[in-house]
Design an enzyme around this catalytic site. Structure first.
Site, short mmCIF file in Angstrom:
data_model
loop_
_atom_site.label_atom_id
_atom_site.label_comp_id
_atom_site.label_asym_id
_atom_site.label_seq_id
_atom_site.Cartn_x
_atom_site.Cartn_y
_atom_site.Cartn_z
N PHE A 81 -8.94 -8.70 6.05
CA PHE A 81 -9.60 -7.53 6.63
C PHE A 81 -10.61 -6.87 5.67
O PHE A 81 -11.23 -5.86 6.01
CB PHE A 81 -8.56 -6.48 7.04
CG PHE A 81 -7.51 -7.02 7.99
CD1 PHE A 81 -7.88 -7.70 9.14
CD2 PHE A 81 -6.15 -6.85 7.73
CE1 PHE A 81 -6.92 -8.21 10.01
CE2 PHE A 81 -5.19 -7.35 8.60
CZ PHE A 81 -5.57 -8.03 9.75
N GLY A 135 0.83 -1.21 0.00
CA GLY A 135 0.00 0.00 0.00
C GLY A 135 0.86 1.25 0.00
O GLY A 135 0.59 2.22 -0.72
N LYS A 153 -0.63 -17.89 -6.65
CA LYS A 153 0.84 -17.97 -6.67
C LYS A 153 1.44 -17.95 -5.26
O LYS A 153 2.51 -18.49 -5.03
CB LYS A 153 1.43 -16.88 -7.57
CG LYS A 153 1.11 -15.45 -7.12
CD LYS A 153 2.22 -14.80 -6.34
CE LYS A 153 1.75 -13.59 -5.57
NZ LYS A 153 2.79 -12.78 -5.00
N LYS A 161 1.57 -9.25 6.85
CA LYS A 161 0.76 -10.47 6.91
C LYS A 161 1.16 -11.44 5.81
O LYS A 161 1.46 -11.03 4.68
CB LYS A 161 -0.73 -10.12 6.74
CG LYS A 161 -1.27 -9.23 7.84
CD LYS A 161 -1.44 -9.99 9.13
CE LYS A 161 -1.86 -9.08 10.27
NZ LYS A 161 -1.55 -9.60 11.57
N ALA A 168 7.21 -5.22 -3.11
CA ALA A 168 7.00 -3.80 -2.82
C ALA A 168 8.29 -3.00 -2.70
O ALA A 168 8.40 -1.90 -3.27
CB ALA A 168 6.17 -3.67 -1.55
N GLN A 215 0.11 -14.25 3.10
CA GLN A 215 -1.09 -14.56 2.33
C GLN A 215 -1.15 -16.03 1.90
O GLN A 215 -2.22 -16.58 1.67
CB GLN A 215 -1.18 -13.65 1.10
CG GLN A 215 -1.14 -12.17 1.42
CD GLN A 215 -2.25 -11.71 2.31
OE1 GLN A 215 -3.37 -12.18 2.20
NE2 GLN A 215 -1.96 -10.78 3.22
N PHE A 253 -4.50 1.96 9.14
CA PHE A 253 -4.96 1.27 10.35
C PHE A 253 -4.08 1.80 11.49
O PHE A 253 -2.88 1.54 11.52
CB PHE A 253 -4.81 -0.24 10.16
CG PHE A 253 -5.25 -1.05 11.33
CD1 PHE A 253 -6.59 -1.25 11.59
CD2 PHE A 253 -4.31 -1.61 12.19
CE1 PHE A 253 -7.00 -2.01 12.69
CE2 PHE A 253 -4.71 -2.37 13.29
CZ PHE A 253 -6.05 -2.56 13.53
N1 LIG Z 1 4.15 -6.53 -0.05
C1 LIG Z 1 4.26 -6.83 -1.32
O1 LIG Z 1 5.38 -6.94 -1.86
C2 LIG Z 1 3.02 -7.05 -2.14
C3 LIG Z 1 3.12 -6.98 -3.52
C4 LIG Z 1 2.00 -7.16 -4.29
C5 LIG Z 1 0.76 -7.39 -3.67
N2 LIG Z 1 0.68 -7.47 -2.33
C6 LIG Z 1 -0.66 -7.68 -1.74
O2 LIG Z 1 -1.14 -6.45 -1.23
C7 LIG Z 1 -2.04 -6.69 -0.15
C8 LIG Z 1 -1.65 -5.79 1.01
O3 LIG Z 1 -0.36 -6.17 1.45
P1 LIG Z 1 0.67 -5.15 2.10
O4 LIG Z 1 2.03 -5.70 1.77
O5 LIG Z 1 0.38 -3.75 1.70
O6 LIG Z 1 0.33 -5.29 3.67
P2 LIG Z 1 1.29 -5.75 4.87
O7 LIG Z 1 1.19 -7.21 5.07
O8 LIG Z 1 2.63 -5.13 4.71
O9 LIG Z 1 0.69 -4.97 6.11
C9 LIG Z 1 -0.32 -5.36 6.93
C10 LIG Z 1 -1.32 -4.21 6.95
O10 LIG Z 1 -2.49 -4.65 7.64
C11 LIG Z 1 -2.90 -3.61 8.50
N3 LIG Z 1 -3.70 -4.20 9.58
C12 LIG Z 1 -3.27 -4.84 10.69
N4 LIG Z 1 -4.33 -5.21 11.43
C13 LIG Z 1 -5.44 -4.79 10.77
C14 LIG Z 1 -6.83 -4.89 11.02
N5 LIG Z 1 -7.31 -5.50 12.10
N6 LIG Z 1 -7.69 -4.37 10.11
C15 LIG Z 1 -7.22 -3.78 9.00
N7 LIG Z 1 -5.91 -3.65 8.70
C16 LIG Z 1 -5.03 -4.15 9.59
C17 LIG Z 1 -1.62 -2.98 8.96
O11 LIG Z 1 -1.85 -1.69 9.44
C18 LIG Z 1 -0.83 -2.96 7.66
O12 LIG Z 1 -1.14 -1.82 6.91
C19 LIG Z 1 -1.96 -8.19 0.14
O13 LIG Z 1 -3.06 -8.83 -0.45
C20 LIG Z 1 -0.69 -8.63 -0.54
O14 LIG Z 1 -0.74 -9.98 -0.97
C21 LIG Z 1 1.78 -7.27 -1.54
#
Ligand SMILES: NC(=O)c1ccc[n+]([C@@H]2O[C@H](COP(=O)([O-])OP(=O)(O)OC[C@H]3O[C@@H](n4cnc5c(N)ncnc54)[C@H](O)[C@@H]3O)[C@@H](O)[C@H]2O)c1
Length: 351
Positions: free
Chosen positions: A99, A16, A207, A298, A156, A300, A43
């Site tokens: 979430f 994000g 994946k 988190k 990311a 996945q 959050f």
């Molecule tokens: N990180 C990467 O490299 C990457 C790349 C492409 C896609 N994604 C996908 O993007 C999506 C988001 O992943 P990310 O890497 O941004 O997140 P992350 O796993 O880095 O972060 C966890 C997020 O969840 C939030 N959180 C914690 N408890 C919560 C609650 N109770 N309610 C709501 N939010 C809460 C935290 O504040 C934080 O923003 C996922 O589906 C992931 O698969 C991630």
């Protein structure tokens, strides 16, 4: 009334925040098409005695989830998801999939008429009656807005470093394609827009299961040939999954960034692979390792393996997807990880 689009980012984790950097800069550059301020739902949590929203708004850095990278100053962190989405024309959903329902519940009835959404979320929602739902369909149904999907080989931190990479936008209603491309594309983050939205999203979810298998192979001490076999068998199951459950799916989509490219990068570089390797080497549970190794990020892969298994079991189809099934059972410690190799050797592909 202004025809400029107002953008909101729902989520501010590792991906994000990297996306906020891109989108924040793009709306400034294209201020004839987009409003300059981008609201980002955060959050709320305390980090080193300060609120994370305050840190982001004062220091312009998400020190917890994307440390070391400045966010554009026009990205404003908001702790209330309803406030962040108010008046938005484009909603970017980028939060861990577990979430999504809770967040959509809060947003129900609060989203602009005529708004559109795009999901960057990888995973499925478990449906009543034994099936699974795409996350985009949960967003669409809960909020009454169209929802495209953006997926790709996008770790990311590498995107935040501005290393060249590609992504795919799946957009059933192609009228939104050009605007979404303008919002996300940069000279280092190159976008292809296609209509096959479903396969784009399904690839992104599945994946992560395969990446867990790649981590098991690494943890067991096998080399690159074994990992390539896991990737290939995983891809075969991804293709079959789409054929069986999403017959409108097009095979060409697997050759886009959301397909093979994302699968390869995640089986080498991603957090699911890393934690799965540690799972084999330490004997600790996935939940313990997620807490120990990821600082709030988190995983996945294991939940997605559970969601897929939930459906396969209900449909009596576990044996048709032996890799997905074995990965789920190993994560749950129902099967010993040492049996992972038997699953590969006895895969129906070789019979
Ligand atoms: N990180 C990467 O490299 C990457 C790349 C492409 C896609 N994604 C996908 O993007 C999506 C988001 O992943 P990310 O890497 O941004 O997140 P992350 O796993 O880095 O972060 C966890 C997020 O969840 C939030 N959180 C914690 N408890 C919560 C609650 N109770 N309610 C709501 N939010 C809460 C935290 O504040 C934080 O923003 C996922 O589906 C992931 O698969 C991630």
């Amino acid at each position: 009334m202004s025809s400029k689009k107002r953008v909101c980012i729902v989520g501010s984790g590792n991906w994000g925040s990297a996306i906020a950097k891109i989108v924040g800069n793009n709306v400034m550059e294209k201020s004839d098409k987009f409003e300059k301020e981008v609201k980002m739902w955060v959050f709320e949590e305390m980090v080193n005695g300060r609120k994370l929203t305050e840190i982001i708004n004062q220091d312009h850095e998400n020190v917890k989830y994307l440390p070391g990278f400045k966010l554009p100053e026009n990205v404003v962190a908001i702790p209330d998801v309803k406030d962040s989405a108010e008046g938005a024309d484009i909603l970017i959903f980028v939060l861990p999939h577990q979430f999504v329902r809770g967040v959509c519940k809060q947003l129900k009835g609060k989203v602009n008429d005529g708004a559109t959404a795009v999901s960057l979320i990888k995973g499925f929602d478990v449906a009543e009656g034994g099936g699974i739902l795409l996350i985009s369909s949960v967003i669409r149904d809960q909020l009454g807005v169209p929802c495209a999907a953006l997926m790709g080989a996008n770790i990311a931190n590498e995107v935040a470093m501005e290393n060249y990479c590609e992504a795919t936008i799946g957009c059933k209603d192609m009228k939104y394609g050009p605007l979404l491309k303008e919002l996300f594309q940069t000279n280092y983050f190159r976008i292809v827009v296609i209509e096959d939205e479903t396969t784009v999203e399904v690839c992104g979810a599945l994946k992560n299961i395969v990446a867990v298998g790649a981590g098991f192979a690494d943890g067991l001490g096998y080399g690159d040939n074994t990992k390539a076999a896991v990737i290939r068998l995983g891809l075969m199951e991804m293709v079959k999954f789409c054929e069986v459950f999403y017959p409108e799916s097009q095979q060409g989509t697997f050759l886009e960034s959301c397909g093979v490219a994302d699968l390869v990068t995640t089986c080498y570089g991603g957090r699911n692979r890393r934690v799965a390797e540690a799972f084999v080497k330490t004997g600790k549970s996935i939940e313990e390792l997620e807490k120990e190794m990821l600082n709030g990020q988190k995983l996945q892969g294991p939940p997605t393996a559970f969601e897929v298994n939930y459906m396969l079991k209900n449909k009596n189809m576990e044996e048709r997807f032996p890799l997905f099934t074995a990965i789920h059972k190993i994560c749950k410690k129902e099967t010993d990880v040492k049996q992972f190799m038997d699953c590969l050797k006895n895969h129906p592909e070789h019979m």
